[in-house]
Design a protein around this motif. Sequence first.
Motif, short mmCIF file in Angstrom:
data_model
loop_
_atom_site.label_atom_id
_atom_site.label_comp_id
_atom_site.label_asym_id
_atom_site.label_seq_id
_atom_site.Cartn_x
_atom_site.Cartn_y
_atom_site.Cartn_z
N ASP A 2 79.90 64.29 20.90
CA ASP A 2 79.10 63.92 22.06
C ASP A 2 78.66 65.17 22.82
O ASP A 2 78.90 66.30 22.39
N SER A 3 78.01 64.95 23.95
CA SER A 3 77.46 66.08 24.71
C SER A 3 78.56 67.01 25.23
O SER A 3 78.35 68.22 25.32
N PRO A 152 72.22 67.32 22.70
CA PRO A 152 73.22 66.27 22.93
C PRO A 152 72.59 64.89 22.86
O PRO A 152 71.40 64.73 23.10
N PRO A 153 73.39 63.89 22.50
CA PRO A 153 72.87 62.52 22.47
C PRO A 153 72.31 62.14 23.84
O PRO A 153 72.85 62.53 24.86
N THR A 156 74.27 59.21 26.79
CA THR A 156 75.57 59.44 27.41
C THR A 156 75.42 59.46 28.91
O THR A 156 74.33 59.67 29.45
#
Length: 167
Positions: A2-3, A152-153, A156
């Motif tokens: 994740d981020s 990053p996604p 989030t």
Amino acid sequence: MDSIDLKILALLQQDATLSIAAIGEKVGLSQTPCWKRIQRLEADGVIDRRVAVLDPVKLGLGLTVFVSIETADHSKEWLDRFAATVAAMPEVLEFYRMAGDVDYMLRVVVADMQAYDAFYKKLIATLPLKNVTSRFAMEKVKSTTALPLPAPPTNTRHMPALALAGE
């Protein structure tokens, strides 16, 4: 990933000596969750190792040579012997099998031309090679060990901003 993982990786690529507390503060985590993420990234092989990056010139290793190698033998046995021989040479920092008109590419770092000549003689004595071409670096314009990380996604929750460059 994740981020937060990506932010941790970016920080570690810039300075692997940062404390867990400092990393956690920059990514918005306390020490324990931050440490667990780093341990997971190491266990998953995303973090391969942490090393000190040395200055070759200050160590008297001022000559970088890119060596292109062509061979007439493409058998697995030849490659296994060649790879083992070249991998054992400390002057070789990088060793790639290539696609295209060159079969192998090496990045070699040595003190000077005399040291490279000794390396070259050792290299050509190992196994039969069709052609060896040496290209000498005149100036290092850019050098980094930091990989370009993916964005990053986007789905989030909001994380604190992280300044990556020049911190």
